[in-house]
Scaffold this active site. Structure first.
Site, short mmCIF file in Angstrom:
data_model
loop_
_atom_site.label_atom_id
_atom_site.label_comp_id
_atom_site.label_asym_id
_atom_site.label_seq_id
_atom_site.Cartn_x
_atom_site.Cartn_y
_atom_site.Cartn_z
N GLN A 159 4.08 10.33 16.17
CA GLN A 159 4.32 9.10 16.93
C GLN A 159 5.80 9.01 17.33
O GLN A 159 6.52 8.14 16.87
CB GLN A 159 4.05 7.86 16.07
N VAL A 210 2.67 -6.31 2.81
CA VAL A 210 3.13 -5.26 3.74
C VAL A 210 2.11 -4.13 3.83
O VAL A 210 2.45 -2.97 4.11
CB VAL A 210 4.53 -4.74 3.34
N ASP A 232 6.77 1.12 2.28
CA ASP A 232 6.59 0.16 1.19
C ASP A 232 7.59 0.45 0.07
O ASP A 232 8.15 -0.46 -0.53
CB ASP A 232 5.19 0.26 0.60
N ASP A 271 0.88 -1.18 0.00
CA ASP A 271 0.00 0.00 0.00
C ASP A 271 0.91 1.23 0.00
O ASP A 271 0.90 2.07 0.89
CB ASP A 271 -0.97 0.00 1.19
N HIS A 311 9.11 -0.09 8.50
CA HIS A 311 8.49 -1.40 8.79
C HIS A 311 8.65 -2.42 7.65
O HIS A 311 9.14 -3.51 7.83
CB HIS A 311 6.98 -1.22 9.06
N ASP A 312 8.16 -2.02 6.47
CA ASP A 312 8.02 -2.99 5.38
C ASP A 312 9.37 -3.50 4.89
O ASP A 312 9.51 -4.66 4.50
CB ASP A 312 7.25 -2.36 4.22
O1 RIB Z 1 1.80 -0.12 10.73
C1 RIB Z 1 2.79 -0.02 9.74
C2 RIB Z 1 2.27 -0.49 8.42
O2 RIB Z 1 1.14 0.30 8.03
C3 RIB Z 1 3.29 -0.33 7.28
O3 RIB Z 1 3.12 -1.35 6.34
C4 RIB Z 1 2.93 0.99 6.67
O4 RIB Z 1 3.30 1.07 5.30
C5 RIB Z 1 1.43 0.96 6.80
O5 RIB Z 1 0.92 0.19 5.72
CA CA Z 2 2.71 -0.77 4.01
#
Ligand code: RIB
Ligand code: CA
Length: 311
Positions: free
Chosen positions: A229, A122, A15, A10, A240-241
């Site tokens: 945050q 992701v 990403d 997304d 994260h991804d």
């Molecule tokens: O919570 C983090 C996730 O949410 C990640 O994949 C970010 O891209 C959003 O999609």
């Molecule tokens: Ca994502």
């Protein structure tokens, strides 16, 4: 032989980094990318994904998927805009998405495969769950699902839920219970692998398109996180991804526990929570390798090694 993967995204700023790592790593073959409603509207996710591949000079097929969750007509996004926005700060895409719907492409690709393509969602799990519902036989063809999502310690879009799971809890429940090997890279791990301004400066020094693009999108993330945050250290943000993709390349970049995980879909306060049974208190058998920690220096090294490459 490079490991074959499909990323369901997304796109979104993190990403974007995951897509670049998957597209440039010599140890991975990115078969294609499917886009889903999540951080922003699905057509923006598609445009952003095309922008990323154009910017690094990679021709990877992109398929647009579901524009709304499976059964949450009231889905609205608000928290993501400070960290992602709608469009990435990269030049408009010149390449085009593929004509086939992402769900149908996932079904056709897995049914025709030798069962050798790791699936890497992701974003919200809407496309994956829709594909499983439409053609349950694809489940046996998926060797492993490596999900960025979930949280045990702290949520990020509610006190108890992480965004990807919260955005489509019914879809996440279908995927988590599909019976195939699942590795989950949740906030418990991603919040322990932060990228900071100094890392971004080093990425810029690398000078490759992917490293420069990563510096651009991560600096945006850092300002968004500091504003909305704040992490345990200011001037740094999780990506994260990208950690989910790095965990495929080197599983030791995260620490996992094999536990039972399910998803709350009827909780007034806990909708979308990944309910993790670390102590065997429930009846469910372990079904998920759930990451609880990450090796931040190793993560930064992996990003530098891969993103410094050119197509
Ligand atoms: O919570 C983090 C996730 O949410 C990640 O994949 C970010 O891209 C959003 O999609
Ligand atoms: Ca994502």
């Amino acid at each position: 032989m490079p490991q074959r993967v499909i990323l369901d995204v997304d796109t979104g700023t993190d990403d974007a980094v995951a897509l670049m790592v998957a597209a440039l790593s010599p140890d991975l073959e990115l078969v294609g990318a499917t886009t889903v409603n999540g951080n922003t509207l699905v057509h923006f996710c598609t445009e952003n994904t095309l922008r990323v591949f154009d910017y690094i000079g990679k021709q990877i097929p992109v398929f647009e998927g579901m524009s709304m969750p499976l059964s949450r007509p009231d889905f609205v996004r608000d928290v993501a805009s400070a960290i992602h926005g709608d469009l990435l700060d990269l030049p408009p895409a010149t390449s085009k998405k593929q004509p086939q719907h992402a769900v149908d492409w996932l079904i056709d690709t897995y049914m025709a495969s030798d069962g050798d393509i790791i699936l890497v969602p992701v974003g919200p799990l809407t496309n994956i769950a829709a594909a499983i519902r439409k053609e349950p036989r694809i489940v046996e063809k998926i060797p492993e699902i490596v999900i960025m999502g979930g949280a045990h310690e702290h949520g990020n879009c509610t006190p108890s839920a992480e965004f990807n799971i919260w955005a489509d809890p019914e879809a996440a429940r279908i995927v988590v219970n599909c019976g195939r090997p699942i590795r989950m890279i949740p906030l418990d791990a991603t919040h322990r692998a932060l990228i900071d301004h100094a890392d971004c400066a080093r990425f810029r020094e690398l000078g490759s398109p992917a490293a420069i693009a990563t510096a651009v999108v991560v600096e945006r993330r850092i300002s968004g996180y500091d504003a909305t945050q704040p992490m345990h250290r200011l001037g740094a943000a999780p990506v994260h991804d990208a950690l989910a993709v790095c965990a495929i390349l080197d599983p030791s970049v995260v620490t996992t526990h094999f536990i039972h995980v399910d998803v709350e879909v009827r909780g007034e306060l806990t909708d979308g929570r990944t309910v993790c049974d670390f102590k065997g208190r429930g009846k469910g058998k372990p079904n998920v390798h759930f990451a609880t920690d990450a090796d931040e220096p190793k993560f930064v090294r992996m990003l530098s090694d891969i993103l410094g490459r050119t197509a």
